[in-house]
Design an enzyme around this catalytic site. Structure first.
Site, PDB file in Angstrom:
ATOM      1  N   TRP A  23       3.442   5.784   7.668  1.00 42.73           N
ATOM      2  CA  TRP A  23       3.724   4.370   7.535  1.00 42.73           C
ATOM      3  C   TRP A  23       3.277   3.588   8.813  1.00 42.73           C
ATOM      4  CZ3 TRP A  23       6.545   1.243  11.077  1.00 42.73           C
ATOM      5  CH2 TRP A  23       6.946   0.126  10.540  1.00 42.73           C
ATOM      6  N   HIS A  24       3.155   4.275  10.074  1.00 44.73           N
ATOM      7  CA  HIS A  24       2.628   3.661  11.305  1.00 44.73           C
ATOM      8  C   HIS A  24       1.300   3.317  11.174  1.00 44.73           C
ATOM      9  CE1 HIS A  24       6.845   4.851  12.647  1.00 44.73           C
ATOM     10  NE2 HIS A  24       6.300   3.879  13.821  1.00 44.73           N
ATOM     11  N   GLY A  25       0.275   4.059  10.340  1.00 46.15           N
ATOM     12  CA  GLY A  25      -0.958   3.917  10.410  1.00 46.15           C
ATOM     13  C   GLY A  25      -1.730   4.810   9.554  1.00 46.15           C
TER      14      GLY A  25
END
Lengths: 468, 358
Positions: A317-319
């Site tokens: 989700w963060h990247g």
């Protein structure tokens, strides 16, 4: 449009002025218009996507409500797939193509890199949680499009959270009272504290952290440790500062946003840390991934699988990068290990460790994890870890003299202030604001914060979580 | 409800007022003569490319030096220009040469990367009440329209920029930047922020002492290696580079902001009975082949300046090509060595003495 830009100050001032002038029923529309203007400042295409997804999810929720009454979950599946596909196409298409090409050893798939719409990761999660909650009958579908549009687009939380739940937010559209004196005072305090964290602490640490991570091979383990701890402070002050400002602005507008940080670096276990860090994301992952995957209801294997999948996706989700995925897995592993050790001998030994030492161990584990989060590649992260353990090519004290004493003093002062506010909070149940009841002390503290922001603001940096 | 709103409002006003009083108190302390003198005496040395002193600190320290000198009630000759002046003028050697006016104090007011368009905005610092003459030493890059990006915050003038490029009502971002710059220019705690931080860092590291030498380079620094002193032209850097652009504009155009600024400055000094002497700063001949200055017509620049000088009554001193051809006088293309500085300071001092003695 960032909170520390003059355009935002202008937009907020006009919005507050108009809100004061219009009737109660018109206020949500004013906020929707203000939020759309805020978002359109980034890109009109992004706004078009946001509006389209708002209409789609609003309509789908109505269908889901009718369908779930008949036990039909088709609309829910379509909704989740469309939301996830939107996020994946913008965020992960290039990464997946690149990974496939490197595994296949060819350039079979074209690598398309689309500009990621600001806040897409946040509002997609909010949309998914809404339609799932409607399906689970935790809340009815929102009746008015205006209320739903405001829930998704409300500008204080639009681009970097907190990830808001519809059940918490939508009822406030009816009851919100802007300019409530006490809420406004708390709001202004939060805004002041948030700006101090961002402008004075995070922005001053950023150049040092950037310099070391960019050229980590030239530094000894001592400097690498300082840089990693500095990054831990930077990311906390950057993100929690943003959240404080967002919550403060929401308070001025009459809304209450959920707490996102609760002194995470005072956690006594890694599970405790994730109950205190980016609370809105970790609770989302718990409610919509971990528990549906079985949680800890089965055996240890099921628990480990649920945690690993949850944290794999949490990292992703963060990247779209292997460093983020590994960062997620790293935390997943720590959480699993902590879960397994509960009730065992190791678990009972941990219970006897003095609290400050527990906090220190948890903090250092988190700092080690931040290396994965901040490093450009996994190889870089490994080299930094090696350097921190004294296994790098440079002597441990290499370039130690290049670390500004002011930076060290600044970090110590930040840690001390953090500890003081933590103690105050424990005594007064006063979360995330100045933490003092005395009017004189509060005035002095706010004045000190204003002077600090004015004199000590670092070179302006974008909020870290804007990239997600 | 109304009374609680009033209480909150009073709290906000009290906090803002207290913050304002604190800021004013710090600002006043910083501007007081003893503090300014101490800061000027202990300004940090310049250690190029080491990363210990960044260029912003360097520019701010030079500006603060000008602020300190502007308060000195002395009759002076000011030497103005870029880092060629910073490293090319030794006040002591010039003073020795000033025989006709021994009570005049020569002052090195050099500012790294200074362009002639900065003469007017910096006028109050360059020309004090006791200034008898200004010696402006220009470089081949001095007369362009471009700005030195490293110096905008410390030396720029928001008002001056506004006059050149007015802000339209819808340009909120530019208006905000203008407001921020205006505030920063008026308040030293903002204008010299990086410098002040460097003092705090040095105090914390117990590494603060009076500045030993006002020059950027150590006295024993040798000329550059032969490979860098070639007379063979090298490929130019991109014209996107501000220094290269500054050279090109100064050489190819005679209607730049830089040339008109020099004319205005010259007229202004004439009106105020301050003598202006203009000369080319010494630039090594080997420097004309480097990637920034290659292909630049220095003669055209000199001819333009000579013409401007005649028009406004300034005294023009030509370029000393013999001096510029001796590599031993330089540590790089535009900076003099200790030996070169001594020779040049004595020579320019004698020339100034001659002009002022007439």
């Amino acid at each position: 449009m960032s909170f520390h830009s003059i355009e935002f100050f202008f937009l907020l001032s006009v919005t507050l002025f108009v809100l004061a002038a219009v009737t109660h029923t018109a206020r949500p529309w004013i906020l929707v218009i203000a939020s759309y203007l805020f978002y359109a400042a980034g890109s009109l295409l992004w706004l078009a996507i946001l509006v389209a997804m708002t209409l789609l999810n609003f309509g789908l929720a109505k269908l889901i409500e009718r369908g779930s009454a008949k036990g039909n979950g088709g609309a829910l599946i379509i909704g989740v797939v469309i939301n996830a596909a939107l996020l994946a196409s913008y965020k992960y298409a290039g990464f997946l193509a690149e990974t496939f090409n490197s595994i296949a050893g060819c350039k079979c798939l074209p690598i398309v890199s689309l500009e990621l719409p600001l806040g897409i990761s946040f509002y997609v999660f909010e949309s998914i949680s809404y339609i799932v909650d409607v399906h689970r009958k935790r809340m009815p579908a929102v009746r008015r499009l205006r209320d739903y549009a405001l829930f998704i687009s409300f500008f204080p939380h639009l681009v970097a959270g907190p990830i808001v739940r519809a059940a918490d937010f939508v009822p406030q559209t009816e009851t919100a009272k802007p300019f409530d004196p006490y809420a406004s005072r708390r709001g202004l305090e939060l805004i002041a504290v948030g700006f101090f964290k961002k402008l004075v602490i995070a922005d001053n640490l950023a150049p040092f952290v950037d310099r070391v991570f960019l050229n980590h091979a030239a530094y000894g383990g001592g400097v690498l440790w300082i840089a990693c701890i500095a990054f831990a402070i930077q990311i906390y002050c950057d993100f929690s500062g943003y959240t404080d400002i967002a919550r403060g602005i929401a308070k001025l507008l009459g809304f209450e946003l959920a707490l996102n940080f609760d002194w995470p670096y005072f956690s006594r276990s890694i599970r405790d840390f994730w109950r205190r860090w980016h609370i809105s994301l970790s609770s989302w992952l718990r409610d919509y991934l971990y528990i549906p995957l079985g949680g800890n209801r089965g055996g240890l294997t099921q628990f480990a699988s649920a945690v690993t999948v949850t944290w794999f996706l949490g990292g992703l989700w963060h990247g779209a990068s292997w460093t983020f995925i590994l960062w997620g897995i790293y935390h997943g592993t720590l959480v699993t290990a902590a879960g397994w050790s509960r009730g065992s001998r190791i678990g009972s030994l941990w219970e006897h460790v003095p609290a400050p030492l527990q906090m220190l161990i948890v903090f250092l584990s988190v700092v080690a994890g931040w290396v994965l989060f901040r490093a450009k590649t996994i190889v870089d992260a490994m080299q930094i870890w090696g350097g921190m353990l004294g296994l790098g090519s440079m002597p441990f004290t290499e370039k130690f003299d290049r670390v500004s004493p002011l930076l060290i003093v600044g970090m110590l002062v930040a840690a001390l202030m953090h500890s003081i506010t933590y103690r105050l909070r424990r005594h007064q149940d006063n979360v995330c604001s100045i933490g003092v009841e005395s009017v004189t002390l509060r005035v002095v503290a706010i004045a000190a914060i204003i002077v600090g922001c004015f004199l000590l603001a670092g070179t302006s940096q974008t909020f870290i979580y804007f990239q997600f | 409800m109304r009374s609680s709103k009033a209480i909150v409002l009073i709290e906000v006003i009290c906090a803002s007022a207290l913050a304002l009083v604190t800021i004013v108190a710090i600002e006043s302390t910083l501007r007081s003569k003893p503090v300014l003198q101490w800061l000027d005496l202990h300004r940090p040395p310049y250690i190029p490319r080491s990363g210990l002193v960044d260029i912003r600190v360097h520019v701010e320290k030079q500006m603060l030096h000008l602020e300190a000198l502007a308060r000195e009630p002395e009759r002076r000759v000011s030497f103005v220009g870029s880092s060629s002046v910073v490293n090319g003028i030794d006040e002591y050697d010039v003073k020795v040469a000033l025989k006709a006016a021994p009570k005049l104090q020569p002052r090195n007011l050099g500012l790294t990367g200074m362009l002639s368009s900065e003469l007017s905005p910096l006028r109050s610092l360059l020309v004090s009440d006791g200034t008898v003459a200004v010696v402006y030493l220009y470089n081949g890059f001095s007369f362009s329209d471009v700005r030195n990006p490293d110096a905008i915050d410390a030396r720029g003038s928001a008002i001056d920029d506004l006059n050149h490029e007015p802000i339209a009502w819808w340009q909120i971002r530019r208006a905000a930047r203008f407001g921020e710059r205006l505030l920063s220019e008026r308040l030293w705690i903002r204008r010299y922020r990086n410098l002040i931080i460097s003092y705090v860092e040095r105090i914390l590291a117990s590494d603060i002492e009076p500045l030993r030498s006002p020059f950027d380079y150590s006295v024993d620094r040798p000329p550059p290696p032969m490979s860098e002193r070639t007379r063979v032209p090298r490929p130019p850097v991109s014209s996107e580079n501000w220094v290269r652009r500054a050279y090109i504009e100064s050489s190819e155009r005679d209607t730049t902001l830089g040339y008109s600024a020099l004319s205005s400055f010259c007229d202004d000094l004439k009106r105020n009975n301050v003598r202006l002497i203009i000369s080319a700063a010494p630039e090594a001949l080997f420097g004309r082949t480097n990637p920034y200055a290659v292909g630049i017509d220095f003669d055209a620049i000199d001819a333009r300046i000579e013409k401007i000088s005649k028009q406004c009554g300034a005294y023009y001193i030509g370029r000393d090509k013999v001096f510029e051809d001796d590599d031993a006088n330089f540590v790089d293309e535009v900076h003099l060595s200790a030996k070169g500085r001594e020779k040049y300071s004595k020579a320019i001092g004698a020339k100034v003495d001659e002009v002022l003695g007439r």
